[in-house]
Structure formats: structure tokens, C-alpha cells
Design a protein around this motif. Structure first.
Motif, PDB file in Angstrom:
ATOM      1  N   ASP A  56     -14.190 -45.158  69.415  1.00 57.93           N
ATOM      2  CA  ASP A  56     -14.857 -44.490  68.304  1.00 57.93           C
ATOM      3  C   ASP A  56     -14.789 -45.321  67.023  1.00 57.93           C
ATOM      4  OD1 ASP A  56     -16.397 -42.456  67.255  1.00 57.93           O
ATOM      5  OD2 ASP A  56     -14.675 -41.287  66.559  1.00 57.93           O
ATOM      6  N   THR A  57     -14.892 -46.648  67.178  1.00 54.78           N
ATOM      7  CA  THR A  57     -14.834 -47.532  66.015  1.00 54.78           C
ATOM      8  C   THR A  57     -16.204 -48.084  65.627  1.00 54.78           C
ATOM      9  OG1 THR A  57     -14.323 -49.400  67.484  1.00 54.78           O
ATOM     10  CG2 THR A  57     -12.455 -48.227  66.482  1.00 54.78           C
ATOM     11  N   SER A  58     -17.191 -48.042  66.535  1.00 59.43           N
ATOM     12  CA  SER A  58     -18.524 -48.534  66.211  1.00 59.43           C
ATOM     13  C   SER A  58     -19.538 -47.917  67.157  1.00 59.43           C
ATOM     14  CB  SER A  58     -18.598 -50.067  66.302  1.00 59.43           C
ATOM     15  OG  SER A  58     -18.469 -50.493  67.644  1.00 59.43           O
ATOM     16  N   ASP A  85     -17.050 -55.343  71.727  1.00 62.08           N
ATOM     17  CA  ASP A  85     -16.265 -55.803  70.589  1.00 62.08           C
ATOM     18  C   ASP A  85     -16.927 -55.498  69.249  1.00 62.08           C
ATOM     19  OD1 ASP A  85     -18.354 -57.571  70.524  1.00 62.08           O
ATOM     20  OD2 ASP A  85     -17.156 -59.374  70.846  1.00 62.08           O
ATOM     21  N   GLY A  86     -18.080 -54.814  69.270  1.00 59.24           N
ATOM     22  CA  GLY A  86     -18.747 -54.431  68.032  1.00 59.24           C
ATOM     23  C   GLY A  86     -19.794 -55.402  67.540  1.00 59.24           C
ATOM     24  N   LEU A 108     -38.018 -57.967  68.332  1.00 61.70           N
ATOM     25  CA  LEU A 108     -36.888 -57.681  69.208  1.00 61.70           C
ATOM     26  C   LEU A 108     -36.082 -58.965  69.344  1.00 61.70           C
ATOM     27  CD1 LEU A 108     -35.334 -55.834  71.128  1.00 61.70           C
ATOM     28  CD2 LEU A 108     -36.870 -56.577  72.963  1.00 61.70           C
ATOM     29  N   SER A 109     -34.836 -58.935  68.885  1.00 59.56           N
ATOM     30  CA  SER A 109     -34.006 -60.136  68.846  1.00 59.56           C
ATOM     31  C   SER A 109     -32.774 -59.962  69.717  1.00 59.56           C
ATOM     32  CB  SER A 109     -33.553 -60.433  67.406  1.00 59.56           C
ATOM     33  OG  SER A 109     -34.672 -60.586  66.553  1.00 59.56           O
ATOM     34  N   TRP A 110     -32.462 -61.004  70.455  1.00 58.95           N
ATOM     35  CA  TRP A 110     -31.247 -61.061  71.264  1.00 58.95           C
ATOM     36  C   TRP A 110     -30.324 -62.045  70.579  1.00 58.95           C
ATOM     37  CZ3 TRP A 110     -31.079 -63.906  76.614  1.00 58.95           C
ATOM     38  CH2 TRP A 110     -29.776 -63.861  77.124  1.00 58.95           C
ATOM     39  N   LEU A 111     -29.117 -61.597  70.226  1.00 57.19           N
ATOM     40  CA  LEU A 111     -28.188 -62.401  69.436  1.00 57.19           C
ATOM     41  C   LEU A 111     -26.984 -62.805  70.274  1.00 57.19           C
ATOM     42  CD1 LEU A 111     -29.843 -60.582  67.357  1.00 57.19           C
ATOM     43  CD2 LEU A 111     -27.919 -60.884  65.829  1.00 57.19           C
ATOM     44  N   ASP A 112     -26.448 -64.001  69.958  1.00 63.85           N
ATOM     45  CA  ASP A 112     -25.181 -64.373  70.572  1.00 63.85           C
ATOM     46  C   ASP A 112     -24.036 -63.727  69.801  1.00 63.85           C
ATOM     47  OD1 ASP A 112     -24.738 -65.891  68.275  1.00 63.85           O
ATOM     48  OD2 ASP A 112     -25.144 -67.806  69.235  1.00 63.85           O
ATOM     49  N   ARG A 113     -22.815 -64.003  70.222  1.00 62.19           N
ATOM     50  CA  ARG A 113     -21.672 -63.300  69.648  1.00 62.19           C
ATOM     51  C   ARG A 113     -21.404 -63.671  68.190  1.00 62.19           C
ATOM     52  NH1 ARG A 113     -18.556 -60.390  72.764  1.00 62.19           N
ATOM     53  NH2 ARG A 113     -19.295 -61.492  74.606  1.00 62.19           N
TER      54      ARG A 113
END
Length: 251
Positions: A56-58, A85-86, A108-113
């Protein structure tokens, strides 16, 4: 004969209000564990839908208003998907809606970490990819500069190594003889198996030959060795060869 006592004013309204209050308490209590909608649907007007992570953090998944708002202050509808990991992994929004000449252009964007965009559509033009950048391969335009095969046995002139990412493969190659009396053949091999049909090369006029797109054997990400081969079938000259295109295709 007795007389019934009169119904107190507002009794039925008070009963209905009590029922509404109890239903509201039940909904707020968190007792709803599983639900399904057989017909119709669920409509949110101005609200949001979100799924929280176990701690329940994000938000793991969110649909609703996203930032920044549109230039006139109207909320921009969009959605966000986050990893455990949020960090954001998928975004649907316009990062700069004030720059759009004709409204919001959401991508629509796909992001790395670390937050870099690795895959996105080109939302301003409305066509194709924004990321990743796709390289263009150059080849020599003068056929006199191309490698030449002079023997009657199949010889590999070009070889490419790549992982199998798509089920089919397309290969194009230019070829022509060194003189008008010479002829030969051209073929493509993938991991030792012929891909497409053998093409006849006749005379000094250069032609482009297409192999596929045909299915490629092997599992996803298996290693592919793609070879363009040529041989002389008649005459005393040679067969000049140059690749022009190679790419994976969908099924």
C-alpha cells in the motif's frame, strides 16, 4: 370497532434513509472481496480507478486524471502502470500538452527502470515510432565494387547473425553478372536450411531478388545465421552480389 393508529409522518422516508446508510457502511467496510458484471458496465465520470501494491505504498495500476493538465485546466485522462518497486513502466499521457497546436496528443510510452523511454509512438505526427530509433543500412551502389563469385559451387558472400525475434524473415539482395554471357544463381540459407526459392541471375543487368517473408524455424531468441550465397552456372565471368535489406516480419 377499534381505530388503527395513524402512521407517523416521514416514517417511510426515515426507513429508506436507514437502509441507504447501512448499505453505505457496508460498502465502506471493505467487505467486498469479489464482484462481476454480467451485463452493462462500470462508468467513472471525473473519478479514477487504481490498484495498490501489497505494501500500500504506491499505485500498481491507475486510470484517471494525470499531469500535466490541458492548457485550459481540464484534467488530462490517462493511465499509469508501475512495477513492484514503484517505478513507472507504462504511461499514456501527453507530457507537454501546451505545445500541441490542435489539442492533447497522448503517446503510449514504455519506460525502463531509470525513466528512459525505450518504446513510444510518434504522437505529434500520428504515424510510426518515436522510440527506438531504427538504423538504416547503407550498401555500395556501384556493382563494380561488389564481391564477385566465379566458381560453380555455392559460396557464401554475406553472413549475418541475429536472434530470432519475429516468426518470419525477409531478405533482399542485388545481383548481376560481370558480362552478358555469364549467368548464375542466388539463394539464402538460414541455419543451413534454404529460405525462399533459388533465383536465376542472367546477364550483366543488375536485378533485386526477394526471399520471403517466410517462416523461420527455431524458438524465440534462438540464434540465426543468415547467409546470401551465389554460384556461376554458365559463362566465364562472375556473379556480383550485394545485400539490400533484411528484417523480421510478423506472422
Amino acid at each position: 370497532m377499534g381505530v388503527d393508529a395513524g402512521t407517523p409522518p416521514g416514517l417511510f422516508e426515515r426507513i429508506r434513509q436507514m437502509v441507504r446508510d447501512e448499505v453505505a457502511k457496508l460498502l465502506r467496510s471493505g467487505l467486498l472481496r469479489s464482484a462481476s458484471i454480467g451485463e452493462g458496465g462500470l462508468t467513472l465520470r471525473g473519478g479514477f480507478f487504481r490498484m495498490r501494491n501489497a505494501a500500500d505504498t504506491s499505485n500498481a495500476f491507475y486510470i484517471g486524471a494525470v499531469t500535466p493538465a490541458q492548457p485550459d485546466g481540464t484534467p488530462q485522462p490517462g493511465w499509469i502502470v508501475r512495477r513492484a518497486d514503484g517505478t513507472n513502466v507504462l504511461l499514456l499521457r501527453d507530457a507537454f500538452p501546451e505545445n500541441g497546436p490542435d489539442g492533447v496528443h497522448q503517446a503510449l510510452s514504455w519506460l525502463d527502470r531509470t525513466g528512459n523511454t525505450v518504446l513510444a509512438d510518434d504522437t505529434d505526427s500520428g504515424q510510426g515510432l518515436a522510440r527506438p530509433y531504427v538504423p538504416i543500412v547503407f550498401y555500395r551502389s556501384r556493382n563494380s565494387d561488389w564481391p564477385t563469385v566465379t566458381g560453380g559451387d555455392w559460396q557464401t558472400v554475406y553472413r549475418a547473425k541475429a536472434p530470432k525475434q519475429q516468426p518470419r524473415l525477409l531478405v533482399r539482395a542485388f545481383a548481376g553478372a560481370t558480362d552478358g554471357s555469364t549467368s548464375g544463381e542466388l539463394r539464402v540459407m538460414i541455419n543451413g536450411t534454404q529460405h525462399g526459392s533459388t533465383q536465376a541471375v542472367v546477364g550483366a543487368t543488375v536485378g533485386e531478388f526477394i526471399f520471403g517473408p517466410d517462416a523461420v524455424a527455431g524458438s524465440h531468441m534462438s540464434d540465426l545465421s543468415v547467409e546470401i550465397q551465389a554460384r556461376v552456372t554458365a559463362g566465364t565471368g562472375g556473379i556480383r552480389v550485394s545485400p539490400s535489406q533484411g528484417e523480421g516480419r510478423q506472422s
